[in-house]
Motif scaffolding. Structure first.
Motif: not given
Length: 472
Positions: A4-8, A13-15, A30-34, A182-184
């Motif tokens: 699963e792509q987690v896009y911000t 940014h894509a994690a 990203l730094r906010d890992v929750q 990693n990016h768009g």
């Protein structure tokens, strides 16, 4: 297997969350890992690995917090030298995750440690590649960032490494593989990224300029290095944080979550030389704000512009936000390493106004109103978009000072002029307006909707001096 792509969108940014048989891995978090921890809990999975494709420049990664909170092992590619406990993998080393396998492909070029992760499904078939900044959709990673921290590693050296990595490690792979970068579009880590955030490798071989089969190494280097914009000033600072380590986000937020009365707010500003950062949207900000505030709205590329406009990453910051947006502002600051938030104005701007404090306002004009004012003369049209945007198309008679260099240039501007400021859509121009006010230049107005709206409302039939030029 799940990928699963987690896009911000804020930092383009894509994690990635990858899970198999109760074991999970997070790539480039990203730094906010929750959210990653919560996602694993949904699958009753434990996070076994945190894979990093490289030492990131455009954000502070969440690998250390994930290791602390979950016990996951951090994995980097060959040649990485982190200042903390991590697995530095060998080229072609394989890691098992549930019933799948992940192979490390060392692909230097964006950085020397840059690596691509090849994902094998449960049947042992090659399924996807998580490419980091080695390969984007429509582009590849820029090779000039390492120079910011290691001057001897030149952009040409890395460009040649990247050519070999693409030809020897990526292009021989099967066309049906899915590419997860990693990016768009919008990231400063490349120059021609697509808005799409996934594709097949086969389609990239056909459409990505950097993967042309008939391209020589010298041609690749020339094309890759041509047209690179100056990297944002905060990039090397984030690289060093990712290499050396950083304060845990929970500790940063504990310090930042300090509600301040108006009196305490004023005292902190004076005693700590704190910057007032107002994260409300441009229209709301224009209607009333605290003197000396810098406006960077949360509704745009907030973190990127924080990194561009606040030069000192250690600058003490106090926040003015919309109600309920205090923590979001703090978290998004921390994503790019701005960890010195020391409080927020309790009750926000409304409380400041309620207590009778000085309030400033910025005039906003519609394109038609701008046109009418321009006719009267003695007006400077100031375009704060990027140089390439301005060169492509702009208003006649306008001057271009990109927002990221405005503060350095503002003292050279004539103080006896009236300025009409515009960008593409009105987000950047309000930041620029707040900078003018911080420098006590108040003979300004901001154009609502920016250049895009000006083009719609100001036709060639009505005037010749305010309409967009053709390509320059």
């Amino acid at each position: 297997m799940k990928i699963e792509q987690v896009y911000t969108g804020c930092i383009a940014h894509a994690a990635y969350y990858v899970e198999s048989n109760g074991e999970a891995a997070i790539f480039d978090p990203l730094r906010d890992v929750q959210p990653y921890i919560d996602r694993a809990k949904q699958d009753n999975a434990s996070i076994k690995y945190v894979f990093e494709t490289h030492f990131h420049a455009d954000f502070v990664s969440g690998h250390l917090d994930l290791m602390q909170k979950t016990g996951a092992k951090i994995v980097f590619g060959p040649t990485a030298a982190p200042n903390y406990n991590a697995v530095v993998a060998e080229d072609n080393q394989v890691f098992e995750l549930g019933k799948i396998k992940i192979k490390v492909l060392h692909t230097p070029g964006h950085t020397m440690e840059s690596s691509t992760y090849l994902i094998y499904d449960e049947a042992g078939k090659e399924h996807a590649i998580i490419t980091g900044d080695t390969l984007f959709i429509g582009d590849v990673g820029r090779p000039d960032l390492v120079q910011l921290v290691k001057s001897e590693v030149t952009e040409e050296i890395l460009a040649r490494h990247l050519f070999q990595s693409l030809r020897n490690k990526i292009m021989p792979l099967a066309d049906e593989l899915i590419v997860y970068p990693n990016h768009g579009a919008g990231s400063a880590c490349g120059k021609n990224m697509s808005k799409e955030t996934t594709d097949t490798l086969g389609n990239q071989k056909k459409t990505n300029y950097a993967l042309r089969a008939d391209m020589t190494e010298d041609e690749f280097v020339k094309e890759l290095l041509t047209g690179l914009a100056t990297p944002p000033q905060y990039f090397p600072k984030n690289v060093l944080m990712n290499i050396m380590g950083y304060e845990h986000l929970d500790e940063v937020l504990l310090r930042a979550k300090q509600p301040l009365t108006v009196i305490a707010f004023e005292d902190v500003i004076q005693q700590k030389n704190a910057l007032i950062l107002d994260t409300r949207d441009p229209q709301t900000f224009s209607e009333g704000f605290i003197p000396n505030s810098l406006n960077i709205g949360l509704n745009g590329q907030f973190a990127v512009w924080v990194g561009e406009l606040i030069k000192d990453i250690k600058q003490p910051i106090v926040l003015v936000t919309e109600e309920g947006k205090e923590q979001e502002s703090m978290v998004r600051l921390s994503r790019v390493g701005y960890d010195c938030t020391i409080g927020y104005l309790e009750g926000g701007f409304e409380q400041w106004k309620k207590e009778g404090k000085v309030v400033e306002k910025i005039t906003r004009l519609s394109p038609v109103e701008m046109e009418e004012r321009y006719v009267k003369g003695d007006i400077v049209l100031l375009d704060v978009r990027k140089v390439n945007e301005f060169k492509a198309e702009h208003l006649e008679d306008s001057i271009n000072i990109p927002l990221n260099v405005l503060e350095d240039a503002i003292e050279k501007l004539a103080k006896d002029k009236n300025y009409l400021i515009y960008c593409a859509g009105g987000y950047r121009s309000m930041m620029a307006a707040s900078i003018f006010y911080k420098h006590n230049i108040r003979a300004i107005a901001d154009v609502v909707g920016g250049y895009n709206q000006i083009v719609k409302e100001c036709s060639l039939d009505r005037t010749e001096y305010i309409c967009p030029t053709t390509m320059l």
